[in-house]
Every structure is written in C-alpha cells, then in structure tokens.
Design a protein around this motif. Structure first.
Motif, PDB file in Angstrom:
ATOM      1  N   THR A 220       0.665   5.134   1.113  1.00  0.00           N
ATOM      2  CA  THR A 220      -0.460   5.309   1.995  1.00  0.00           C
ATOM      3  C   THR A 220      -1.002   6.043   1.537  1.00  0.00           C
ATOM      4  OG1 THR A 220       1.150   7.201   2.314  1.00  0.00           O
ATOM      5  CG2 THR A 220       1.371   5.655   4.169  1.00  0.00           C
ATOM      6  N   ASP A 221      -2.284   6.193   2.012  1.00  0.00           N
ATOM      7  CA  ASP A 221      -3.208   7.369   1.773  1.00  0.00           C
ATOM      8  C   ASP A 221      -2.836   8.540   0.959  1.00  0.00           C
ATOM      9  OD1 ASP A 221      -5.776   5.942   1.867  1.00  0.00           O
ATOM     10  OD2 ASP A 221      -5.741   7.121   3.855  1.00  0.00           O
ATOM     11  N   SER A 222      -0.965   9.450   1.501  1.00  0.00           N
ATOM     12  CA  SER A 222      -0.907  10.449   0.834  1.00  0.00           C
ATOM     13  C   SER A 222       0.171   9.754  -0.172  1.00  0.00           C
ATOM     14  CB  SER A 222      -0.060  11.335   1.836  1.00  0.00           C
ATOM     15  OG  SER A 222       0.639  10.687   2.693  1.00  0.00           O
ATOM     16  N   THR A 223       0.627   8.696  -0.546  1.00  0.00           N
ATOM     17  CA  THR A 223       1.192   8.614  -1.761  1.00  0.00           C
ATOM     18  C   THR A 223       0.721   7.934  -2.671  1.00  0.00           C
ATOM     19  OG1 THR A 223       2.275   6.429  -0.925  1.00  0.00           O
ATOM     20  CG2 THR A 223       3.550   8.617  -0.081  1.00  0.00           C
ATOM     21  N   PHE A 224      -0.714   7.617  -2.469  1.00  0.00           N
ATOM     22  CA  PHE A 224      -1.059   6.443  -3.610  1.00  0.00           C
ATOM     23  C   PHE A 224      -1.665   7.110  -4.869  1.00  0.00           C
ATOM     24  CE2 PHE A 224      -4.852   4.153  -5.504  1.00  0.00           C
ATOM     25  CZ  PHE A 224      -4.293   2.526  -5.036  1.00  0.00           C
ATOM     26  N   ASN A 225      -1.470   8.599  -4.886  1.00  0.00           N
ATOM     27  CA  ASN A 225      -1.291   9.451  -6.400  1.00  0.00           C
ATOM     28  C   ASN A 225      -0.136   9.294  -6.437  1.00  0.00           C
ATOM     29  OD1 ASN A 225      -3.614  10.806  -7.397  1.00  0.00           O
ATOM     30  ND2 ASN A 225      -4.066  12.339  -5.166  1.00  0.00           N
ATOM     31  N   SER A 226       0.852   9.505  -6.632  1.00  0.00           N
ATOM     32  CA  SER A 226       2.124   9.329  -7.140  1.00  0.00           C
ATOM     33  C   SER A 226       2.999   7.880  -6.857  1.00  0.00           C
ATOM     34  CB  SER A 226       3.637  10.177  -6.174  1.00  0.00           C
ATOM     35  OG  SER A 226       3.795   9.593  -4.717  1.00  0.00           O
TER      36      SER A 226
ATOM     37  N   GLN B  11      -8.738   6.403   3.421  1.00  0.00           N
ATOM     38  CA  GLN B  11      -9.419   6.456   2.642  1.00  0.00           C
ATOM     39  C   GLN B  11      -9.581   5.551   1.080  1.00  0.00           C
ATOM     40  OE1 GLN B  11      -7.744  10.213   2.790  1.00  0.00           O
ATOM     41  NE2 GLN B  11      -8.596  10.787   0.540  1.00  0.00           N
ATOM     42  N   THR B  12      -7.951   5.197   1.011  1.00  0.00           N
ATOM     43  CA  THR B  12      -8.223   4.740  -0.095  1.00  0.00           C
ATOM     44  C   THR B  12      -8.547   3.508  -0.339  1.00  0.00           C
ATOM     45  OG1 THR B  12      -5.469   5.427  -0.282  1.00  0.00           O
ATOM     46  CG2 THR B  12      -6.173   3.676  -2.268  1.00  0.00           C
TER      47      THR B  12
ATOM     48  N   PHE C 240      -4.211  -5.764   2.256  1.00  0.00           N
ATOM     49  CA  PHE C 240      -3.931  -6.031   3.545  1.00  0.00           C
ATOM     50  C   PHE C 240      -3.663  -5.333   4.807  1.00  0.00           C
ATOM     51  CE2 PHE C 240       0.093  -5.246   6.038  1.00  0.00           C
ATOM     52  CZ  PHE C 240       0.886  -4.061   5.478  1.00  0.00           C
ATOM     53  N   ALA C 241      -3.839  -5.758   6.031  1.00  0.00           N
ATOM     54  CA  ALA C 241      -4.333  -6.115   7.504  1.00  0.00           C
ATOM     55  C   ALA C 241      -2.825  -6.461   8.488  1.00  0.00           C
ATOM     56  CB  ALA C 241      -5.705  -5.682   7.880  1.00  0.00           C
TER      57      ALA C 241
ATOM     58  N   VAL D 172       4.900  -3.823  -7.185  1.00  0.00           N
ATOM     59  CA  VAL D 172       4.163  -3.967  -6.320  1.00  0.00           C
ATOM     60  C   VAL D 172       4.221  -3.593  -5.055  1.00  0.00           C
ATOM     61  CG1 VAL D 172       3.790  -6.836  -5.366  1.00  0.00           C
ATOM     62  CG2 VAL D 172       4.795  -6.576  -7.746  1.00  0.00           C
ATOM     63  N   VAL D 173       2.994  -2.682  -4.848  1.00  0.00           N
ATOM     64  CA  VAL D 173       2.845  -2.320  -3.616  1.00  0.00           C
ATOM     65  C   VAL D 173       2.342  -3.212  -2.668  1.00  0.00           C
ATOM     66  CG1 VAL D 173       4.232  -0.247  -4.690  1.00  0.00           C
ATOM     67  CG2 VAL D 173       1.746  -0.741  -4.236  1.00  0.00           C
ATOM     68  N   LYS D 174       2.533  -2.230  -1.009  1.00  0.00           N
ATOM     69  CA  LYS D 174       0.937  -2.882  -0.291  1.00  0.00           C
ATOM     70  C   LYS D 174       0.422  -1.765   0.147  1.00  0.00           C
ATOM     71  CE  LYS D 174       2.525  -5.819   2.467  1.00  0.00           C
ATOM     72  NZ  LYS D 174       3.297  -7.301   2.962  1.00  0.00           N
ATOM     73  N   LEU D 175      -0.183  -1.881   1.117  1.00  0.00           N
ATOM     74  CA  LEU D 175      -1.120  -0.677   1.380  1.00  0.00           C
ATOM     75  C   LEU D 175      -2.130  -1.158   3.009  1.00  0.00           C
ATOM     76  CD1 LEU D 175      -2.881   1.938   0.079  1.00  0.00           C
ATOM     77  CD2 LEU D 175      -4.509   0.487   1.229  1.00  0.00           C
ATOM     78  N   ASP D 176      -1.522  -1.488   4.031  1.00  0.00           N
ATOM     79  CA  ASP D 176      -2.082  -0.971   5.058  1.00  0.00           C
ATOM     80  C   ASP D 176      -3.502  -0.643   5.340  1.00  0.00           C
ATOM     81  OD1 ASP D 176      -2.739  -1.685   7.827  1.00  0.00           O
ATOM     82  OD2 ASP D 176      -1.350  -1.879   8.809  1.00  0.00           O
TER      83      ASP D 176
END
Lengths: 107, 282
Positions: free
Chosen positions: A6-12, A63-64, A26-27, A53-57
């Motif tokens: 997520t936006d908040s975990t993207f950094n770490s 933000q990301t 993805f959506a 490999v990760v996914k981001l909605d």
C-alpha cells in the motif's frame, strides 16, 4: 500468494527491499488485470529467491500510482535499490515477464 | 474448452476450420465475412474457380464451413491471453478458453496515428473500460472509428469531467453534455514522457488521456507476447509463432496477399495445431 503493498508500506516493502521487487499495479475492475493475476503468481513462484513480487491496488493507493505515472492498468514496474528500472504495460505471458526480469537484472 | 480457436473467418480461417474438423477437433471461429473478398469483383487466379466473383467465393466458403461442426461467433476478439497451458480469448464480454489459437485476422492497412504505439500505456489507451477510472474527474479525448467508440465516449463522460470526441465515423451519436465533438483528422500525439496533446490537421487537443477506439488493434495488443514484423506475425514453415500453441495463417503472415496462399497456410496451421494438441495430450 503474491502479497499486497500500500501507499504506507511501499517504502519498507519495495523501496527498501534488499531484493529487486516487481510491483503489479492493478485495479479490481480491470479485465486484463484479472487475467494477469494467475500469471503473476506463476512468475513469483518461478523467480522465488531472485525477485520479490507484490501487487498494488491503484484505487486504494493513488499516491504511489501517481508518483510512478501509472496511466494504464495493469502496469508492472521493476524496482531495484529503491529505483524503477523497468516497466511492462498491459498483460504479458509469464515467459515474457520472466525474460524481461532476467534481462533487466542481468540474471 | 475448445481445442482450436480461429481468429478470423476469411479463406485462411475457414480452411483451417475445415482441416481441424476433419481431424476431429473442437473448433470455434471468430469473425465476419472477409470484406476484402466481398469487394472483389472477380478473382482471376484461384485454381479451378476461374474468374469467380468475391461474393460467390465467400458464399461457397461459408457453405463449406457450415458443413463442419465448428462453432461460429461474430463477436470481436479484443485480446488473446496466454495463461500457461491454455488461452483465454476475450470476445467483447465473453471469455472463451481454448488449448490452441490460429490467428487469421488478415492484414490491416490502416495506419496508426503517429506516436500512438510510443505512448500506448503512457497516456494512450485502447480500452476505456480498463483505464477510465484512472482519469476520474480529468479531461480525456476519444478518437472514435466505430459505433463502440460512441458508447465508450459516453461511458467516459460519466467518469471524466470533459470528453473530446474526434469523430472518424459516420455512426449517429447522442452524447452527454460534457462531450465535445471535433470533426478533424488526427495526425500525431505529442508529449514528454506521456501523451499530452493530439495534433489534428486544423487544431490540437490537450487532454490528460487519449483513447483510440477502432475495429482492429495492433497484433501485439491483440496477442500480448507475440513476435511481429510490422503488420505481420513472424511464423516458420509450420505456421508456428514464437508462442507455443499459437499459429498464424493468411495475409497476416505476409505477402503475397492471395487466396490460394491463405487457404494453404490455413491448412498447415491447422495440422500444426493438431500436432501440438496430440503431443500435449499424451
């Protein structure tokens, strides 16, 4: 299972990862994204240990998505040492994603 | 699940269907009659059918096709997804599964707008349903070549604040209020990193996103992962493409654009698909 970021975990999870990370932007409403989901799982299994490999909605995490200029879904972006180093737009078969990853990472 | 999905109902596709049927395979054929054939006043060089009219040739092809038990679909195929082991074929709202695919779409002579391919996925999209929500509250432009493009523009106008519709079709329209119709010819996309404006012959349109909605799309977006050379699919003599289980036949594989060559290739493609299926099921 490919985990979600997520936006908040993207950094770490992505930028500070010691391994290269492939992010599938993805959506939930996008057909090609649904088709890509099992393909991404397959790539994640094949490349385990080499690439995370990760996914981001994109709806939940604008933000990301905005920061990396996502204008079409699905878009896959490869991050290495906190920087985007490669991008694939749209559905792609597993072999092509894998060869793109190997090409970009020289593995 | 079908054994073979054939994309295209011209001479190559029909020939492939006839051979696949003879080999007892479960077949689906997508597409309508070949427009190029229907417009041929006379075919001078098809062996055994001297000076046959295009319309007559289409009629005979269809009769032959009807004698097989191939399933026919008039739906437009928008994408063929390689799922690893099988193919998912998106035909409008349907998702059809097949073990192998023969591409016999013919060749598209219509030119893309300059830089359309460069900016694809970077401000240019072929799929309003896919990408509309990314442009919520923003300004977009639709270059519309068909009836669907009118529906897509109206759909976009519900999500976006403003929609420019560059009309390349004679279809009648009834747009929502925030759609502005522009009658002009698109020339090229311009922008830094992503498409920011569309240059037309007499004017230009600045928008956050551009949707190009037409009847046929570049092969690389129809079949993601496919090796192409310009408007043609790269094949070997067995009509195999770079993707396992995907074959191609007819005009789409290159010159000469001739019926006799198309039906020959259709047959080879079907036989190669049969070999592929038999090897796979062992």
């Amino acid at each position: 299972m490919v985990s979600h970021v997520t936006d908040s975990t993207f950094n770490s999870e992505v930028l500070n990862s010691d391994k290269p990370v492939l992010v599938d932007f993805f959506a939930t409403w996008c057909g090609p994204c649904k088709m890509l989901a099992p393909v991404i799982e397959e790539v994640a299994q094949k490349m385990e240990g080499e690439v995370k490999v990760v996914k981001l909605d994109v709806d939940e995490n604008p933000q990301t998505s905005r920061m990396y200029g996502i204008m079409s879904v699905p878009t896959m972006v490869l991050f290495k040492d906190g920087k985007p180093v490669g991008k694939l737009v749209g559905f792609n078969p597993a072999e092509r994603i894998e060869s793109a990853l190997r090409g970009a990472l020289g593995i | 699940m079908y054994d073979i999905a054939i994309i295209g109902k011209g001479p190559a596709g029909i020939s492939a269907a006839i051979t696949a049927h003879a080999r007892n395979k479960k077949v689906i054929v997508f597409g309508g009659d070949s427009k190029k054939l229907l417009l041929s006043p006379s075919i001078p060089n098809y062996p055994g059918l001297m000076e046959i009219k295009g319309t007559e040739f289409v009629k005979r092809l269809n009769e032959h096709l009807a004698s097989t038990d191939a399933v026919l679909s008039k739906k437009m195929v928008t994408a063929v997804y390689s799922m690893g082991g099988y193919f998912a074929i998106q035909a409008q709202n349907d998702m059809i599964e097949a073990k192998s695919v023969i591409i016999a779409t013919g060749v598209d002579f219509k030119k893309s707008i300059e830089n359309e391919d460069t900016f694809l996925g970077m401000g240019v999209s072929y799929c309003a349903t896919c990408d509309a929500p990314l442009y919520r509250g923003k300004t977009v432009a639709v270059v519309g070549y068909n009836k669907e493009s009118i529906e897509e523009a109206n759909f976009l106008s519900e999500v976006c604040s403003k929609v420019y519709f560059i009309s390349m079709t004679r279809e009648p329209y009834n747009f929502n209020e925030n759609v502005e119709v522009i009658k002009d010819i698109p020339v090229k996309f311009e922008g830094h990193m992503h498409a920011q404006k569309l240059i037309l012959k007499n004017t230009e349109v600045v928008a956050d996103g551009f949707f190009v909605i037409k009847d046929s799309y570049p092969l690389t977006s129809l079949v993601p992962g496919l090796d192409v050379d310009g408007p043609h699919v790269v094949v070997n003599r067995a009509m195999e493409t770079n993707m396992k289980g995907v074959f191609a036949a007819g005009d789409v594989t290159g010159r000469p654009y001739q019926n006799a060559k198309a039906v020959g290739e259709g047959q080879v493609a079907a036989l190669s698909a049969v070999d592929f299926l038999n090897g796979r099921d062992k």
